[in-house]
Design a protein around this motif. Structure first.
Motif, PDB file in Angstrom:
ATOM      1  N   LYS A  69       0.803  -1.217   0.000  1.00 12.31           N
ATOM      2  CA  LYS A  69       0.000   0.000   0.000  1.00 12.31           C
ATOM      3  C   LYS A  69       0.838   1.272   0.000  1.00 12.31           C
ATOM      4  N   GLU A  70       2.132   1.167   0.354  1.00 18.41           N
ATOM      5  CA  GLU A  70       2.918   2.382   0.467  1.00 18.41           C
ATOM      6  C   GLU A  70       4.400   2.113   0.287  1.00 18.41           C
ATOM      7  N   SER A  71       5.124   3.198   0.070  1.00 18.93           N
ATOM      8  CA  SER A  71       6.577   3.131  -0.021  1.00 18.93           C
ATOM      9  C   SER A  71       7.154   4.200   0.892  1.00 18.93           C
ATOM     10  N   PHE A  72       8.316   3.894   1.439  1.00 15.67           N
ATOM     11  CA  PHE A  72       9.023   4.857   2.270  1.00 15.67           C
ATOM     12  C   PHE A  72      10.381   5.151   1.652  1.00 15.67           C
ATOM     13  N   LEU A  73      10.771   6.415   1.769  1.00 13.10           N
ATOM     14  CA  LEU A  73      12.118   6.813   1.401  1.00 13.10           C
ATOM     15  C   LEU A  73      12.800   7.259   2.695  1.00 13.10           C
ATOM     16  N   HIS A  74      13.720   6.427   3.169  1.00 14.23           N
ATOM     17  CA  HIS A  74      14.416   6.704   4.419  1.00 14.23           C
ATOM     18  C   HIS A  74      15.697   7.478   4.103  1.00 14.23           C
ATOM     19  N   ILE A  75      15.899   8.554   4.854  1.00  9.55           N
ATOM     20  CA  ILE A  75      17.106   9.370   4.656  1.00  9.55           C
ATOM     21  C   ILE A  75      17.915   9.303   5.953  1.00  9.55           C
ATOM     22  N   THR A  76      19.099   8.744   5.861  1.00  5.39           N
ATOM     23  CA  THR A  76      19.950   8.549   7.033  1.00  5.39           C
ATOM     24  C   THR A  76      21.032   9.626   7.061  1.00  5.39           C
ATOM     25  N   ALA A  77      21.126  10.308   8.207  1.00  2.41           N
ATOM     26  CA  ALA A  77      22.144  11.351   8.411  1.00  2.41           C
ATOM     27  C   ALA A  77      22.214  12.289   7.216  1.00  2.41           C
ATOM     28  N   PRO A  78      21.100  12.985   6.908  1.00  2.00           N
ATOM     29  CA  PRO A  78      21.082  13.828   5.705  1.00  2.00           C
ATOM     30  C   PRO A  78      22.062  14.986   5.770  1.00  2.00           C
ATOM     31  N   LYS A  79      22.458  15.439   4.573  1.00  2.00           N
ATOM     32  CA  LYS A  79      23.330  16.592   4.425  1.00  2.00           C
ATOM     33  C   LYS A  79      22.559  17.691   3.681  1.00  2.00           C
ATOM     34  N   PRO A  80      23.021  18.940   3.768  1.00  3.06           N
ATOM     35  CA  PRO A  80      22.317  20.024   3.058  1.00  3.06           C
ATOM     36  C   PRO A  80      22.113  19.748   1.575  1.00  3.06           C
ATOM     37  N   GLU A  81      23.040  19.028   0.951  1.00  2.00           N
ATOM     38  CA  GLU A  81      22.902  18.755  -0.484  1.00  2.00           C
ATOM     39  C   GLU A  81      21.781  17.753  -0.795  1.00  2.00           C
ATOM     40  N   ASP A  82      21.202  17.157   0.219  1.00  2.00           N
ATOM     41  CA  ASP A  82      20.033  16.302   0.012  1.00  2.00           C
ATOM     42  C   ASP A  82      18.744  17.106  -0.110  1.00  2.00           C
ATOM     43  N   SER A  83      18.825  18.409   0.120  1.00  2.00           N
ATOM     44  CA  SER A  83      17.647  19.277  -0.001  1.00  2.00           C
ATOM     45  C   SER A  83      17.143  19.259  -1.439  1.00  2.00           C
ATOM     46  N   ALA A  84      15.870  18.949  -1.618  1.00  2.00           N
ATOM     47  CA  ALA A  84      15.255  18.831  -2.941  1.00  2.00           C
ATOM     48  C   ALA A  84      13.791  18.469  -2.727  1.00  2.00           C
ATOM     49  N   THR A  85      13.051  18.379  -3.828  1.00  3.43           N
ATOM     50  CA  THR A  85      11.713  17.796  -3.784  1.00  3.43           C
ATOM     51  C   THR A  85      11.820  16.337  -4.209  1.00  3.43           C
ATOM     52  N   TYR A  86      11.231  15.450  -3.418  1.00  3.42           N
ATOM     53  CA  TYR A  86      11.264  14.026  -3.727  1.00  3.42           C
ATOM     54  C   TYR A  86       9.886  13.610  -4.223  1.00  3.42           C
TER      55      TYR A  86
END
Lengths: 112, 113
Positions: A69-86
């Motif tokens: 029924k769903e999907s997850f996008l897990h972000i581990t220890a994010p950095k500023p360069e991960d800033s975006a629209t997913y």
């Protein structure tokens, strides 16, 4: 009718603060679920395709998982360069065509 | 080229004007898609080509929208008699084979004034 709902609409994290983005979907005959990253003024950039419940894929600090029924996008220890629209999108089995049906996206901001 | 190329990057049109948006897909890619993306929304499907055949045009919002891919490579999306509601980013994507991942261009931002 196919539906894709992403939550939250926006997410602010401190650098290093792990979190997850959600994509809930309703579709008949799912062939694949896709994750894309979109930076301002750019086209979506392909990240992952998931085909069956239980499947997981990883790339650097990102891990995508899929249930029925769903999907997850897990972000581990994010950095500023991960800033975006997913963006999350679903594709139905071939007899229904090849188009992707997208959600509205989650805007992620990571502050240092 | 290395990626999907779209031109122009920006287009300002007066209401009622016709516009043509070009897409150069990745060389050898069979499938080509056009999407429309409004501000703050995800892309919405417009039309799909497999080689030169337009197999799905169910997303085209009106008969003012027309797309072609005559030689199975470059594609053009044409909008006749543009209206303000046509203002959006138009994205082109291509994939190597049917049902493989699609790669997007940078889009054309159309503003109708």
């Amino acid at each position: 009718e196919d539906q894709v709902t992403q939550s939250p609409e926006a997410l602010r994290l401190q650098e290093g603060e792990s979190s997850s983005l959600n994509c809930s979907y309703t579709v008949s005959g799912l062939r694949g679920l896709f994750w894309y990253r979109q930076d301002p003024g750019k086209g979506p950039e392909f990240l992952f395709t998931l085909y069956s419940a239980g499947e997981e894929k990883e790339k650097e600090r990102l891990k995508a998982t899929l249930t029925k029924k769903e999907s997850f996008l897990h972000i581990t220890a994010p950095k500023p360069e991960d800033s975006a629209t997913y963006l999350c999108a679903v594709q139905r089995n071939m007899e229904y065509g090849n188009k992707l049906v997208f959600g509205a996206g989650t805007i992620l901001r990571v502050k240092s | 080229g290395a990626g999907v190329s779209q031109s122009p990057r920006y287009k300002v049109a007066k209401r009622g004007q016709d516009v043509a948006l070009r897409c150069d897909p990745i060389s050898g890619h069979v499938s080509l898609f056009w999407y429309q993306q409004a501000l703050g929304q995800g892309p919405e499907f417009l039309t799909y080509f497999q080689n030169e055949a337009q197999l799905d045009k169910s997303g085209l919002p009106s008969d003012r929208f027309f797309a072609e891919r005559p030689e199975g490579s470059v594609s053009t999306l044409k909008i006749q008699r543009t209206q303000q509601e046509d203002s959006a980013v138009y994205l082109c994507a291509s994939s190597l084979r049917v049902n493989t991942e699609a790669f997007f261009g940078q889009g054309t931002r159309l503003t109708v004034v």
